[in-house]
Write an enzyme that holds these catalytic residues in place. Structure first.
Site: not given
Length: 259
Positions: A19, A42, A97, A115, A140, A160
């Site tokens: 982050h 993600h 994020s 998601e 994703g 991610d």
């Protein structure tokens, strides 16, 4: 594949690395008066309560952001976004994020979030409603391949995964190379765990053989959050890394090495 929920891990040391770098990159990219696209493959739920039973159970936030609170000056992009979230949602709130990105971007920028987990998707859509994000209940990487190159063309993508699907390690290098061919100006940032098993190492070798430009590989190590925990570090592999990312990565590396 749909069992992973980041609430168990929110605010851990891997999140701090990921982050902080994300916020620094977006801060630099938004200095130019041209719109951006932000894509996340993600996304999770976007906003977390660190007093939730799931977060308390693992203790990862207590070993993570709670220990790293003094690493960031108030004007650091990560610290600024965190302060906004705590002011709006309470001192125990932690932004994922997607929310960090939304707070870093401007009204004319575009946000695409994917998601698949049903509960996470519902929570994400609610958390991101004030920011005009386009939230997709879709794989994703399929979304990323379908919209690249995005409009606006400038932008950043965060990949991610949870890596619960072990084939991710083998397929991600080819996916990233294909995305870069479609979107050669895009910043593509991949997060990966550093595990005692070394599962990430063949993926990194394959990524480095793709001939991708201006890449930055940054890894930090840290003590396991609890006895028997297999994650001992965190990595970011960034294509077209923006100016200044290397400096922040070096700074973070020094801080993590002192843990």
């Amino acid at each position: 594949m749909l069992s992973y929920q980041h609430i168990y891990h929110a605010g851990n040391l891997a999140d701090v690395q990921k982050h902080a770098l994300l916020c620094v990159m977006l801060d630099y990219m938004t200095r130019k008066d041209k719109p951006l696209s932000y894509i996340e493959t993600h996304a999770g739920r976007g906003l977390y309560d660190l007093t939730a039973p799931e977060a308390v159970k693992t203790g990862e936030a207590a070993q993570g952001v709670a220990r790293a609170g003094d690493w960031f000056a108030p004007d650091h992009p990560y610290a600024r976004a965190m302060a906004q979230v705590k002011a709006a949602h309470g001192v125990d709130a932690y932004p994922g994020s997607p929310l960090l990105a939304a707070l870093s971007l401007r009204p004319g920028d575009t946000i695409h979030l994917a998601e698949l987990h049903p509960q996470e998707f519902t929570a994400l859509r609610q958390a991101m409603r004030p920011y005009g994000a386009q939230v997709h209940k879709q794989d994703g990487l399929e979304l990323a391949q379908s919209i690249c190159p995005p409009t606006p063309r400038r932008g950043l993508m965060l990949i991610d995964p949870s890596y619960e699907v072990k084939s991710d390690y083998a397929t991600l290098p080819g996916q990233i190379a294909a995305l870069h061919r479609k979107w050669n100006v895009g910043v593509i940032a991949l997060w990966y765990p550093i595990l005692t098993s070394g599962a990430h190492k063949p993926m990194l070798r394959a990524l480095e053989q793709q001939g991708l430009p201006d890449t930055l590989r940054h890894e930090v190590t840290f003590p396991p959050a609890r006895e028997g925990h297999g994650m001992i570090g965190s990595g970011m592999f960034i294509v077209n890394a923006p100016w200044g990312t290397q400096d922040e990565a070096k700074r973070l590396g020094t801080l993590f090495a002192a843990l």
